[in-house]
Enzyme design. Structure first.
Site, PDB file in Angstrom:
ATOM      1  N   SER A 181      48.822  30.806  44.948  1.00  0.00           N
ATOM      2  CA  SER A 181      48.446  30.368  43.605  1.00  0.00           C
ATOM      3  C   SER A 181      49.489  30.818  42.598  1.00  0.00           C
ATOM      4  CB  SER A 181      47.089  30.953  43.210  1.00  0.00           C
ATOM      5  OG  SER A 181      47.207  32.339  42.917  1.00  0.00           O
ATOM      6  N   ASP A 182      49.593  30.090  41.491  1.00  0.00           N
ATOM      7  CA  ASP A 182      50.321  30.631  40.357  1.00  0.00           C
ATOM      8  C   ASP A 182      49.533  31.828  39.840  1.00  0.00           C
ATOM      9  OD1 ASP A 182      52.203  30.973  38.355  1.00  0.00           O
ATOM     10  OD2 ASP A 182      52.295  28.846  37.874  1.00  0.00           O
ATOM     11  N   TRP A 183      50.190  32.685  39.073  1.00  0.00           N
ATOM     12  CA  TRP A 183      49.576  33.952  38.661  1.00  0.00           C
ATOM     13  C   TRP A 183      48.343  33.678  37.803  1.00  0.00           C
ATOM     14  CZ3 TRP A 183      52.892  34.341  42.025  1.00  0.00           C
ATOM     15  CH2 TRP A 183      53.474  35.532  42.444  1.00  0.00           C
ATOM     16  N   PHE A 184      47.188  34.182  38.263  1.00  0.00           N
ATOM     17  CA  PHE A 184      45.890  33.956  37.637  1.00  0.00           C
ATOM     18  C   PHE A 184      45.468  32.491  37.710  1.00  0.00           C
ATOM     19  CE2 PHE A 184      48.004  37.463  35.314  1.00  0.00           C
ATOM     20  CZ  PHE A 184      47.156  38.500  35.670  1.00  0.00           C
ATOM     21  N   GLY A 185      46.002  31.766  38.666  1.00  0.00           N
ATOM     22  CA  GLY A 185      45.713  30.335  38.780  1.00  0.00           C
ATOM     23  C   GLY A 185      44.591  29.994  39.733  1.00  0.00           C
TER      24      GLY A 185
END
Length: 771
Positions: A181-185
């Protein structure tokens, strides 16, 4: 892992973590040069090994669907084939250093407005033929991983989109690497891992990690799926850790200078005003704010701390042409969203002579001190666990203080912003206070947008003032504090000085454009135009001296109308740390600006198929132009651009004389193009092959240097991927007669060839010889 489209970004987002800064994605896209892109990527890979980084979150394979996209500078342009071919070359260059490439952002993160929430509505043919194609090239190149985008796609977040992560990535592409995932995604644990996501970032996990044990116990996730994700991560750790191979023989500075120059696109060169021969020009006026405040890169979390000895354009030009030859006048101030704050520390801690003293506190009353340091930046960002002095997992405060000495008297505009309540004091007097509570879920959005409050303060010249900027925050995984000072400017005097310098010069270099905070995350631009004061400057300078060379320092498609009447127009993009040496070498003729446009420049903003990408009230963002992205859509609707995709003149003059095209057994095309350089200098030609049936589209390209007066055969191999069309839920390849156009740009395709794909032979060429 580290962010890294343009180098190895500091995980701490700390200006003291200096790294190599390469040309941006759009500059590399403009090079149209696979070999050079791979060399640049190898430099990044070796830098990663030096810094202990195993995996790089790059390249950015999204497409510049809209010219106003905030991160267009990171992308290779608007064409999927160009992005895919160059992205694959970048991946190969990095991974030969035993550093893994994690291609991003899968998929349709082509705009920044509400990117955490918008729902890209895209039909399957458009998705497959346009937006997924670059990632398919990345998978074929063996990328280590794929990073899922923040946005939704057709109703589902990308980090839990089974159609993309499982059907396309695993079933269709047979991808063996990991997905992250993208960061906090991530938004759910079971849904994400079941859809095909292997890793949630950052740690500690919010939805996966230990919570998957509960999901397995509840029967929501199969234990085999968790084991599969774990194996993929272990495989990545084994493959991409360990010592670096032997360093390449290429000199780093030479490669970066050549790469910057190779991305410069010369769009106009009337009467061959360029190159300027040193010694023949007695008076060179260098005008424009970007000569001394250039934009090397964009302002995302992937920004690189520039090495302090990087040469700016003005001193590089003075060194190449002679200090007595060059006269500088800024003409107008730089176009900062957040101007710098030149200061000396309030306290001498022995760790820096410039910048602000930054103090960290565990409470809102600034009584429980955690530590302090000197920071030479006006934009501070902290991630929890990445900074030894901050305690950002609970409420606290930060104070930055330093001495500012005004160079001139008058009203100074002070700016401050942060991820919580902010206060600003001048000589102990509070001049601005903005009380606000930002929920933890919204902190990243506030941090990435970088919005500021402002106050005007009258100051005396040469009288130092103590500036104190404070942030009070509540617990979150990231926080930021930023500040700046916009000093008074005498606009009329600056403009008059520049016009006088232009009038008295033999030639003028007008260097205009953006600052590093123009291209940011979570914010798109409002217009393709350069700042209004720079447009006015350009008009008056060109009127004063028509032998003006306009260099545009931007990272996206722009409105070139302001440069009408200039003898030369040069796009320099965001060229990395070698900006100064590369610009001086190009102007002097030591290097050629051999780039070609990786995106079309529309004649008017309304001609862009997708000018603004703003979701509707329901968060839906339809890709209404479908396959008609950029130059394709302009051609489809008969809109003539100001400058076309693939356009650029360089320092040569080429005639495309003939072409032979045959289909190959593997399904691609073999194109052999005869090109003559009728110019007076050796130069690089870029042969471009386009589909002309059923919509204009780039099929293949090749770049080759041809000596003055020589004729060369340039071989362009067209990948079978470029010929496919998605029809009836499957790939179909044309099987009958097929027509291609070949030439130096999408607007200039003088050689027409029709082939029969079924018979694997060329039919009679159509107008394939040009005088």
């Amino acid at each position: 892992m580290a962010d890294g489209p343009m180098g190895i970004a500091s995980g701490r987002v700390d200006e003291r973590d200096v790294s190599v800064l390469t040309p941006s994605g759009v500059a590399m896209g403009a090079s149209w040069d696979r070999t050079l892109v791979a060399k640049v990527a190898t430099i990044v890979g070796m830098e990663a090994k030096r810094l202990g980084v195993d995996l790089i979150l790059a390249p950015n394979l999204n497409l510049a669907r809209t010219p106003n996209a905030g991160r267009a500078f990171e992308m290779f342009g608007e064409d999927p084939l160009l992005a895919g071919e160059l992205g694959a070359a970048w991946i190969g260059g990095v991974q030969r250093c035993r550093v893994g490439s994690v291609a991003k952002h899968l998929v349709c993160n082509d705009t920044e407005t509400q990117r955490d929430r918008y729902d890209a509505i895209v039909d399957e043919a458009t998705l497959r033929e346009i937006y997924l194609m670059p990632f398919e090239f990345a998978v074929r190149a063996g990328c280590a991983g794929l990073l899922a985008a923040y946005n939704k796609l057709n109703g589902e977040y990308c980090a839990q989109n089974a159609h993309i992560l499982s059907r396309v990535v695993r079933e269709d592409w047979r991808f063996a690497g990991f997905t992250v995932s993208d960061w906090f995604g991530t938004h759910a644990g079971a849904a994400s891992i079941n859809a095909g996501l292997d890793l949630e970032m950052p740690g500690p996990a919010r939805f996966m990690g230990e919570k998957l044990r509960e999901a397995v116990t509840a029967g929501e996730v199969a234990p085999e799926r968790v084991a599969q994700a774990g194996r993929r991560m272990l495989d990545a750790a084994r493959r991409w850790s360990g010592p670096a191979p032997a360093a390449p023989d290429d000199d780093r500075d030479t490669v970066l200078t050549e790469a910057a120059a190779a991305g410069f696109v010369l769009l106009r060169n009337e009467d061959e005003v360029l190159p300027l021969v040193p010694g023949a020009v007695r008076r060179l006026a260098v005008i424009g704010p970007n000569a001394v405040a250039p934009c090397f890169q964009g302002g995302t979390f992937a920004r690189i701390a520039l090495r302090p000895d990087a040469t700016l354009p003005l001193p590089a030009l003075a060194a190449r042409f002679g200090p007595a030859t060059v006269r500088f006048a800024p003409g107008c101030p730089p176009a900062y969203r957040l101007p710098p704050m030149p200061a000396t520390p309030a306290c001498d801690l022995g760790d820096g002579t410039r910048g602000m003293t930054v103090e960290y506190f565990a409470d809102h009353d600034f009584t429980i001190a955690l530590g302090r340091e000197t920071r030479d930046t006006n934009s501070l960002t902290w991630f929890h666990g990445m900074h030894e002095l901050g305690a950002f997992d609970r409420s606290g405060g930060v104070k930055a203080s330093g001495w500012f000495t005004p160079a001139v008297a008058g009203t100074h505009r002070f700016l401050i912003g942060g991820t919580g309540s902010v206060r600003l004091r001048i000589d102990g007097r509070e001049v601005l206070a903005a009380e606000r509570y930002i929920p933890a879920a919204d902190v990243m959005g506030a941090l990435k947008s970088g919005d500021s409050e402002a106050v005007a303060i009258a100051l005396e010249a040469n009288v130092p003032v103590l500036v104190e900027a404070e942030l009070r925050y509540t617990a979150a995984r990231a926080h930021g504090l930023w500040f700046g000072i916009d000093p008074p400017h005498d606009a009329g005097a600056m403009l008059a000085e520049a016009v006088a310098a232009a009038h008295d010069a033999d030639a003028v270099l007008l260097l205009v454009g953006e600052t590093a905070d123009a291209g940011v995350e979570s914010k798109d631009r409002e217009t393709t135009a350069i700042p209004a004061d720079q447009q006015a400057l350009a008009r008056q300078v060109i009127a004063a001296n028509p032998k003006t060379i306009v260099a545009v320092n931007v990272g996206h498609a722009f409105d070139p109308g302001f440069a009408e009447g200039a003898a030369a127009l040069l796009c320099v993009w965001y060229p990395g740390e070698a900006f100064g040496p590369a610009l001086a070498a190009v102007l002097a003729g030591d290097l050629e600006p051999s780039g070609r446009l990786p995106l079309a420049l529309a004649a008017t903003e309304s001609d862009y198929p997708a000018l603004h990408a703003v979701p509707d009230q329901a968060g839906r963002l339809p890709y209404a132009e479908r396959l008609g992205i950029g130059y394709r859509g302009m051609a489809e609707h008969g809109r003539q651009p100001a400058f076309g995709f693939g356009e650029g003149v360089g320092y040569g003059r080429f005639v495309f004389e003939s072409a032979r095209v045959t289909s190959m057994a593997h399904g691609g095309l073999d194109c052999r193009v005869v090109v003559r350089n009728v110019g007076r200098r050796a130069a690089a030609a870029v042969a471009q092959v386009y589909r002309e049936d059923d919509g204009l589209a780039l099929l293949g390209f090749a770049k080759q240097v041809i000596a003055a007066g020589d004729v060369e055969e340039i071989v362009v191999a067209v990948d079978p991927i470029a010929l496919r069309r998605w029809r009836a839920d499957e790939w179909q390849t044309p099987s009958g007669r097929f027509r291609v156009g070949i030439g130096p740009s999408s607007l200039d395709r003088p050689l027409k060839v029709e082939i029969d794909l079924a018979d694997q032979r060329q039919l009679a060429p159509i107008d394939n010889r040009r005088d």
